[in-house]
Design an enzyme around this catalytic site. Structure first.
Site, PDB file in Angstrom:
ATOM      1  N   LYS A 130      42.817  37.642  38.496  1.00 21.33           N
ATOM      2  CA  LYS A 130      42.912  39.088  38.704  1.00 21.33           C
ATOM      3  C   LYS A 130      44.388  39.512  38.722  1.00 21.33           C
ATOM      4  O   LYS A 130      45.038  39.431  37.714  1.00 21.33           O
ATOM      5  CB  LYS A 130      42.180  39.471  39.996  1.00 21.33           C
ATOM      6  CG  LYS A 130      40.805  38.772  40.170  1.00 21.33           C
ATOM      7  CD  LYS A 130      39.777  39.228  39.187  1.00 21.33           C
ATOM      8  CE  LYS A 130      38.485  38.413  39.193  1.00 21.33           C
ATOM      9  NZ  LYS A 130      37.865  38.153  40.458  1.00 21.33           N
ATOM     10  N   TYR A 174      32.607  38.608  48.212  1.00 22.33           N
ATOM     11  CA  TYR A 174      32.429  38.422  46.765  1.00 22.33           C
ATOM     12  C   TYR A 174      31.135  37.628  46.505  1.00 22.33           C
ATOM     13  O   TYR A 174      30.830  36.671  47.229  1.00 22.33           O
ATOM     14  CB  TYR A 174      33.656  37.663  46.239  1.00 22.33           C
ATOM     15  CG  TYR A 174      33.610  37.354  44.783  1.00 22.33           C
ATOM     16  CD1 TYR A 174      33.799  38.364  43.840  1.00 22.33           C
ATOM     17  CD2 TYR A 174      33.391  36.056  44.328  1.00 22.33           C
ATOM     18  CE1 TYR A 174      33.769  38.083  42.486  1.00 22.33           C
ATOM     19  CE2 TYR A 174      33.372  35.767  42.975  1.00 22.33           C
ATOM     20  CZ  TYR A 174      33.558  36.788  42.061  1.00 22.33           C
ATOM     21  OH  TYR A 174      33.526  36.503  40.723  1.00 22.33           O
ATOM     22  N   ASP A 188      40.393  35.636  51.732  1.00 22.56           N
ATOM     23  CA  ASP A 188      40.470  35.879  50.290  1.00 22.56           C
ATOM     24  C   ASP A 188      41.325  37.139  50.101  1.00 22.56           C
ATOM     25  O   ASP A 188      40.907  38.242  50.442  1.00 22.56           O
ATOM     26  CB  ASP A 188      39.059  36.058  49.722  1.00 22.56           C
ATOM     27  CG  ASP A 188      39.043  36.221  48.203  1.00 22.56           C
ATOM     28  OD1 ASP A 188      40.055  36.680  47.641  1.00 22.56           O
ATOM     29  OD2 ASP A 188      38.005  35.910  47.592  1.00 22.56           O
ATOM     30  N   ARG A 201      46.077  15.425  37.002  1.00 25.24           N
ATOM     31  CA  ARG A 201      45.070  15.788  38.010  1.00 25.24           C
ATOM     32  C   ARG A 201      45.669  15.728  39.416  1.00 25.24           C
ATOM     33  O   ARG A 201      45.215  16.415  40.335  1.00 25.24           O
ATOM     34  CB  ARG A 201      43.834  14.903  37.895  1.00 25.24           C
ATOM     35  CG  ARG A 201      42.709  15.290  38.861  1.00 25.24           C
ATOM     36  CD  ARG A 201      41.319  14.850  38.411  1.00 25.24           C
ATOM     37  NE  ARG A 201      41.300  13.507  37.883  1.00 25.24           N
ATOM     38  CZ  ARG A 201      41.348  12.389  38.607  1.00 25.24           C
ATOM     39  NH1 ARG A 201      41.396  12.448  39.928  1.00 25.24           N
ATOM     40  NH2 ARG A 201      41.343  11.206  38.023  1.00 25.24           N
TER      41      ARG A 201
HETATM   42  C1  LIG Z   1      36.929  37.240  40.990  1.00 23.21           C
HETATM   43  C2  LIG Z   1      36.942  36.929  42.438  1.00 23.21           C
HETATM   44  C3  LIG Z   1      36.705  35.625  42.897  1.00 23.21           C
HETATM   45  C4  LIG Z   1      36.369  34.490  41.960  1.00 23.21           C
HETATM   46  O1  LIG Z   1      37.439  34.187  41.121  1.00 23.21           O
HETATM   47  P1  LIG Z   1      37.274  33.446  39.698  1.00 23.21           P
HETATM   48  O2  LIG Z   1      38.678  33.295  39.247  1.00 23.21           O
HETATM   49  O3  LIG Z   1      36.446  34.340  38.839  1.00 23.21           O
HETATM   50  O4  LIG Z   1      36.574  32.169  39.947  1.00 23.21           O
HETATM   51  C5  LIG Z   1      36.773  35.399  44.260  1.00 23.21           C
HETATM   52  N1  LIG Z   1      37.033  36.386  45.134  1.00 23.21           N
HETATM   53  C6  LIG Z   1      37.245  37.656  44.720  1.00 23.21           C
HETATM   54  C7  LIG Z   1      37.516  38.707  45.744  1.00 23.21           C
HETATM   55  C8  LIG Z   1      37.209  37.973  43.368  1.00 23.21           C
HETATM   56  O5  LIG Z   1      37.401  39.217  42.968  1.00 23.21           O
END
Ligand SMILES: *Cc1c(COP(=O)(O)O)cnc(C)c1O
Length: 356
Positions: A166, A69, A141, A16
């Site tokens: 992603k 998002y 992000d 952790r």
């Molecule tokens: C999918 C996504 C998230 C969240 O990510 P997870 O791995 O599903 O928790 C945050 N920001 C963007 C732009 C995303 O496409």
């Protein structure tokens, strides 16, 4: 063991607090983003909440781009309702709106490099400079752009967050999140929180994401090149009313995108079918090579029809307010041959036209 308990970056003693495979991933992504260090957590949302909770206290204020998002918007709503943190949504395409929203208690400016599904790209260097002048931390992000197209820290961002689920992972077989920090002190402050939250990344998931990173430099340029071709062809098709892709010269964010992004305009595009809801359903039912699936950044092409799935609970009026046309289709372009993809899209457009 005593030295391991000395500090968070000592020898590994308990997963952790840190793990060698997770650390390898953190170091790789810190390098890619040009940051002083990174932290990996269990998901992209874990990265976003860990960052915000570590930076904010009750009474603080956040300025946030207004079309983030969905999960991020949920967290911001929660901060407002449960933690006494005020949030001001802004149309970040207008820097003066951002300047006007910043108050003495503003701590965070939250932006996305490329916004979904509109493809909006903002003037990050200008906004980050404005934030820095006011003592505000800029969090970006960068999930949609990846460090191949944009390294936000080089443009003045303080923290970069990723859903590694992603593009970084790249195969839709792992969930994970990353935070990258421009300075080591912020990383340490956030690391204390992530150890408390326990939302850490599993080492095997880290291994899968490192496996994905090895092909990032091959996947992303190809996905961008194919998305550009598909966007241009869709824009000329009679079944299509509009295409949203920052690589198109008539996109409102095209100028900012050309300045901010290099090597492509991203692998995600969206378009509106002239036939509306029925045409949208028909299109996603007719694709054969592409998969009808949420998420994005996979090596396989994924299509979504928000009005009949993720946004189906909204009325036509609320959909319009959210900027989601009833016939809107989102495409996350994979690495398949672009002519195969166009053939699939073209035959699905014919099916959509029959339901017009
Ligand atoms: C999918 C996504 C998230 C969240 O990510 P997870 O791995 O599903 O928790 C945050 N920001 C963007 C732009 C995303 O496409």
């Amino acid at each position: 063991m005593a030295s391991a308990f000395e500090g968070p970056d000592g020898p590994f003693v308990y997963a952790r607090y840190g793990n060698p495979t997770v650390r390898a991933l953190e170091n790789a992504v810190a390098d890619l983003e040009g940051g002083a260090g990174a932290l990996a957590v269990g998901s992209g949302m874990g990265a976003i909440t860990s960052t915000l909770w570590a930076l904010l206290r009750p009474g603080d204020h956040v300025v946030a781009q207004n079309c983030l998002y969905g999960g991020t918007q949920g967290v911001l709503g929660d901060l407002r309702e449960r933690w006494g943190v005020d949030v001001t949504p802004v149309a970040a395409g207008d820097p003066e709106q951002v300047r006007a929203a910043i108050r003495p208690n503003t701590r965070v400016l939250f932006l996305e490099t490329i916004v979904n599904p509109t493809g909006e790209v903002v003037d990050l260097p200008r906004l980050a400079a404005m934030a820095r002048e006011a003592g505000v931390t800029t969090v970006v992000d960068n999930t949609f752009a990846t460090p191949l197209l944009c390294r936000p820290i080089e443009h003045g961002a303080d923290v970069v967050v990723h859903s590694a689920t992603k593009y970084l992972g790249g195969h839709s077989d792992v969930i994970g999140g990353l935070m990258v920090f421009a300075d080591a002190a912020t990383r340490l402050a956030v690391q204390e929180r992530t150890a408390e939250f326990g939302a850490v990344l599993d080492p095997f998931a880290a291994w899968l994401i490192v496996r994905g990173l090895q092909t990032l430099g091959v996947r992303v340029p190809r996905q961008c090149a194919s998305a550009q071709v598909l966007a241009e062809r869709l824009a000329g098709h009679s079944a299509v009313a509009a295409v949203h892709y920052p690589g198109l010269p008539d996109h409102p964010g095209h100028g900012d995108a050309r300045r901010l992004l290099s090597g492509g305009f991203g692998g995600v595009l969206s378009f509106e079918l002239a036939g509306g809801l029925r045409a949208g359903r028909a299109f996603v039912g007719a694709v054969r090579l592409a998969s009808l699936a949420p998420s994005l950044g996979d090596v396989k092409t994924l299509v979504m029809h928000p009005a009949s799935t993720s946004h189906r609970q909204l009325s036509a009026e609320r959909l319009a307010q959210a900027g989601i046309a009833e016939g809107l289709i989102r495409v996350s372009v994979g690495i398949e041959d672009v002519e195969d993809l166009w053939a699939d899209i073209e035959q699905a457009l014919k099916a959509a036209e029959r339901h017009h």
